[in-house]
Write an enzyme that holds these catalytic residues in place. Sequence first.
Site, PDB file in Angstrom:
ATOM      1  N   CYS A   9       0.835  -1.209   0.000  1.00 60.48           N
ATOM      2  CA  CYS A   9       0.000   0.000   0.000  1.00 60.48           C
ATOM      3  C   CYS A   9       0.867   1.256   0.000  1.00 60.48           C
ATOM      4  O   CYS A   9       1.627   1.494  -0.922  1.00 60.48           O
ATOM      5  CB  CYS A   9      -0.963  -0.053   1.180  1.00 60.48           C
ATOM      6  SG  CYS A   9      -2.266   1.193   1.166  1.00 60.48           S
ATOM      7  N   HIS A  29       0.158   1.536  -3.629  1.00 66.55           N
ATOM      8  CA  HIS A  29      -1.186   2.091  -3.768  1.00 66.55           C
ATOM      9  C   HIS A  29      -1.106   3.270  -4.736  1.00 66.55           C
ATOM     10  O   HIS A  29      -0.131   4.032  -4.716  1.00 66.55           O
ATOM     11  CB  HIS A  29      -1.705   2.554  -2.401  1.00 66.55           C
ATOM     12  CG  HIS A  29      -3.169   2.805  -2.398  1.00 66.55           C
ATOM     13  ND1 HIS A  29      -3.710   4.011  -2.752  1.00 66.55           N
ATOM     14  CD2 HIS A  29      -4.210   1.985  -2.098  1.00 66.55           C
ATOM     15  CE1 HIS A  29      -5.032   3.942  -2.661  1.00 66.55           C
ATOM     16  NE2 HIS A  29      -5.360   2.713  -2.266  1.00 66.55           N
TER      17      HIS A  29
END
Length: 182
Positions: A103, A123
């Site tokens: 992420c 991400h």
Amino acid sequence: MKRAYVVLAEGFELIEAMTPVDVLKRCGVDVETLSIGEKLEVTSSQGVTVRADRFFEDEKFRDGDLLVLPGGYPGYENIGKHLGVMDLAKYYLEEGKVLGAICGAPSALAKAGLLKGRRVTSHFTVRELLGEVDYVDEKVVVDENLITSTGAGRSLEFSLALGEALTSREVLEKVKKGMTLL
């Protein structure tokens, strides 16, 4: 027995931290969670409080085979501000140990100058923070001893890649079968 450490910072993404813990334990890996805060209780970005196994400050944790950095906001920023965690991440990369970041956590590594020239994913909201990397638009990217992934929805795939890096395809196949993934 292989050993893994999962770093927990206030605001971590619950599924990105706990899925690796679960999958790695199923693979027979000794896993410990480490709080970088002043308490063992660490609250996720979803408001769920988890009790870490130990404090990051307890020792150097250089004996592990894998270090996992979850994302979550503001968890990945808190990890990135912790010089000890960034030093340990650098050590793992340099010593050929496995470093996993998912992420937003790859952006913390980039800010610390640890990703230059590496193949990574992250991400989409932190992509522009990665700097001089070979960005790969895939769910999970393995670049030698660095494993990165895009986010919460890819936590299981990320965790399986971590498990394979520490054990074997055979062990991983047994774990997948037991989890009814096959």
